[in-house]
Design a protein around this motif. Sequence first.
Motif, short mmCIF file in Angstrom:
data_model
loop_
_atom_site.label_atom_id
_atom_site.label_comp_id
_atom_site.label_asym_id
_atom_site.label_seq_id
_atom_site.Cartn_x
_atom_site.Cartn_y
_atom_site.Cartn_z
N VAL A 135 0.81 -1.06 -0.13
CA VAL A 135 -0.13 -0.07 0.13
C VAL A 135 0.68 1.19 0.08
CG1 VAL A 135 -1.89 1.26 1.40
CG2 VAL A 135 -1.80 -1.18 1.29
N ALA A 136 2.06 1.21 0.68
CA ALA A 136 2.95 2.42 0.82
C ALA A 136 3.86 2.53 -0.40
CB ALA A 136 3.75 2.26 2.18
N ASP A 137 3.68 1.51 -1.52
CA ASP A 137 4.81 1.47 -2.46
C ASP A 137 4.82 2.76 -3.49
OD1 ASP A 137 6.81 -0.35 -4.16
OD2 ASP A 137 5.35 0.31 -5.58
N GLU A 138 3.82 3.20 -3.76
CA GLU A 138 3.76 4.48 -4.40
C GLU A 138 4.31 5.69 -3.71
OE1 GLU A 138 2.67 8.42 -5.89
OE2 GLU A 138 1.66 7.27 -4.12
N PRO A 139 3.85 5.87 -2.45
CA PRO A 139 4.67 7.12 -1.92
C PRO A 139 6.01 6.95 -1.62
CG PRO A 139 3.09 5.96 -0.25
CD PRO A 139 2.92 5.55 -1.88
N CYS A 140 6.38 5.69 -1.26
CA CYS A 140 7.90 5.59 -0.76
C CYS A 140 8.71 5.59 -2.09
CB CYS A 140 8.12 3.98 -0.50
SG CYS A 140 7.52 3.82 1.28
N ARG A 141 8.38 5.28 -3.22
CA ARG A 141 8.95 5.49 -4.67
C ARG A 141 9.41 7.03 -4.65
NH1 ARG A 141 9.15 1.32 -8.58
NH2 ARG A 141 8.56 -0.80 -7.78
N ALA A 142 7.96 7.73 -4.56
CA ALA A 142 8.09 9.20 -4.77
C ALA A 142 9.00 9.93 -3.69
CB ALA A 142 6.68 9.81 -4.52
N VAL A 143 9.27 9.40 -2.49
CA VAL A 143 9.88 9.85 -1.65
C VAL A 143 11.48 9.79 -2.05
CG1 VAL A 143 10.88 9.94 0.87
CG2 VAL A 143 8.54 9.96 0.43
N ALA A 144 11.78 8.47 -2.62
CA ALA A 144 13.11 8.31 -2.78
C ALA A 144 13.57 9.25 -3.97
CB ALA A 144 13.22 6.81 -3.20
N ASN A 145 12.76 9.09 -4.80
CA ASN A 145 13.04 9.91 -6.08
C ASN A 145 13.13 11.42 -5.68
OD1 ASN A 145 13.53 7.82 -7.93
ND2 ASN A 145 11.22 7.90 -8.65
N GLY A 146 12.52 11.93 -4.98
CA GLY A 146 12.15 13.31 -4.35
C GLY A 146 13.28 13.61 -3.46
N THR A 147 14.02 12.77 -2.87
CA THR A 147 15.09 13.18 -1.97
C THR A 147 16.49 12.80 -2.17
OG1 THR A 147 14.64 11.08 -0.57
CG2 THR A 147 13.34 13.02 0.08
N GLY A 148 16.64 11.60 -3.11
CA GLY A 148 17.69 11.01 -3.37
C GLY A 148 18.49 10.15 -2.31
N ALA A 149 17.18 9.81 -1.33
CA ALA A 149 17.66 8.90 -0.31
C ALA A 149 17.10 7.58 -0.83
CB ALA A 149 16.98 9.32 1.20
N ILE A 150 17.92 6.52 -0.08
CA ILE A 150 17.14 5.39 0.04
C ILE A 150 16.36 5.01 0.97
CG2 ILE A 150 17.97 2.87 0.64
CD1 ILE A 150 20.79 3.34 -0.32
N VAL A 151 15.02 4.55 0.38
CA VAL A 151 13.89 4.39 1.13
C VAL A 151 13.80 3.08 1.67
CG1 VAL A 151 11.23 4.59 1.65
CG2 VAL A 151 12.64 6.56 0.44
N VAL A 152 13.64 2.70 3.02
CA VAL A 152 13.51 1.26 3.57
C VAL A 152 11.95 1.43 4.10
CG1 VAL A 152 14.21 -0.52 4.93
CG2 VAL A 152 15.77 0.95 3.96
N SER A 153 10.98 0.61 3.51
CA SER A 153 9.90 0.43 3.94
C SER A 153 9.60 -0.91 4.58
CB SER A 153 8.75 0.45 2.65
OG SER A 153 7.51 0.35 3.33
N ALA A 154 9.22 -1.02 5.88
CA ALA A 154 9.20 -2.15 6.53
C ALA A 154 7.89 -2.34 7.18
CB ALA A 154 10.15 -1.97 7.92
N GLU A 155 7.59 -3.57 7.23
CA GLU A 155 6.21 -4.11 7.71
C GLU A 155 6.45 -4.43 9.13
OE1 GLU A 155 4.00 -6.96 5.64
OE2 GLU A 155 3.94 -5.99 3.91
N TYR A 156 5.49 -4.45 10.11
CA TYR A 156 5.56 -5.04 11.28
C TYR A 156 4.27 -5.84 11.78
CZ TYR A 156 2.48 -0.62 11.18
OH TYR A 156 1.71 0.23 11.03
N ARG A 157 4.15 -6.43 13.04
CA ARG A 157 2.97 -7.13 13.43
C ARG A 157 1.90 -6.31 13.61
NH1 ARG A 157 5.70 -10.39 18.02
NH2 ARG A 157 7.02 -8.47 17.91
N LEU A 158 0.94 -6.98 13.30
CA LEU A 158 -0.68 -6.31 13.47
C LEU A 158 -1.43 -6.69 14.41
CD1 LEU A 158 -1.44 -5.88 9.38
CD2 LEU A 158 -0.19 -3.93 10.75
N ALA A 159 -2.27 -5.53 14.94
CA ALA A 159 -2.92 -5.67 16.00
C ALA A 159 -4.50 -6.51 14.92
CB ALA A 159 -3.36 -4.73 16.78
N PRO A 160 -5.22 -7.09 15.82
CA PRO A 160 -5.30 -7.38 17.19
C PRO A 160 -4.71 -8.69 17.55
CG PRO A 160 -7.31 -8.14 16.11
CD PRO A 160 -6.66 -7.22 15.14
#
Length: 314
Positions: free
Chosen positions: A93-118
């Motif tokens: 779900v976060a793929d599109e904005p993460c790509r945009a942040v990487a290109n917009g900043t020149g930074a490597i973006v690491v998008s991490a999942e985590y365990r979900l509730a409940p």
Amino acid sequence: MALDEHVSQLIDALNSQGFTSFEQFSVEQARGVVDTFTGLQATAQDVARVENLSYPGEVGDLPLRIYVPEGTGPRPVVLYLHGGGFIGGSIDVADEPCRAVANGTGAIVVSAEYRLAPEHPFPAAPDDAYAALIWVAARIADFGGDPDNIVLAGDSAGGNLAAVTALRTRDEGGPRLRGQVLIYPVIDPNSDFPSTREYADGYIITKPGLDWFWNHYLAGPGDASNPYAVPSRADDLSGLPPALVLTNEYEVGRDEAEDYAARLQDAGVDSVVRRFDGLVHGVFWMSGAVPRSSEVLAAVCDHVRSVTAPSTVR
């Protein structure tokens, strides 16, 4: 100001489909609704390199995705934690904005999942978020990243996790951070500010819906006093990295996020609030449906570039 016309059209469309608030769904149904945000996004940008890997969470490996933009290293790094009310969301779900942040900043973006509730209530998510940060600091040089130039970022529940991960790495002597970007973060389930009442209904995330998310996330009432769940409960906010806190006018959690930014400022942390009038919670994931999402992206990228610039890195 008036509600953005594209947001208004989106809310009308959701209402016509019978959606009014998340608490009317089961957890699985709510997760499905969160996943549909990909349909509100612009076409994802190409980046030079994408790696799908995993990191060792507290009780097993969890997915992460690395976005490496064009350019030469060592590059700054953004660890991004997705929103989804602590019960949903993913790196997809976060793929599109993460790509945009990487290109917009020149930074490597690491998008991490985590365990979900409940299924995995607090402290599972912050434990995993901190483990992701430790992994990034240890491994990102292999991908051309600078482990001494890391920024935490997240939206909504991910903004909360970014804030508490900044607290934890300070408390435990973990990796030094250059900044934190809190995109309309949810801060405190017991907050009571004007926006809590004024925008309690009608703007995608309602007060009952937000309460529903918190009730699934916290294992018991005592967790609301734990600063690693509710960062505003920390006795000391000093020594944290520079913060950009983004909020929206028509948002139930607006004032609690802005209050947290003010508390950071009072503690001596360089903290800046940017409020987007006319917008609502979730717009960072609505780049195709709400053109003004680009303003949120620009604010994120400007801050990342500012705090990771060579002149600011010591």
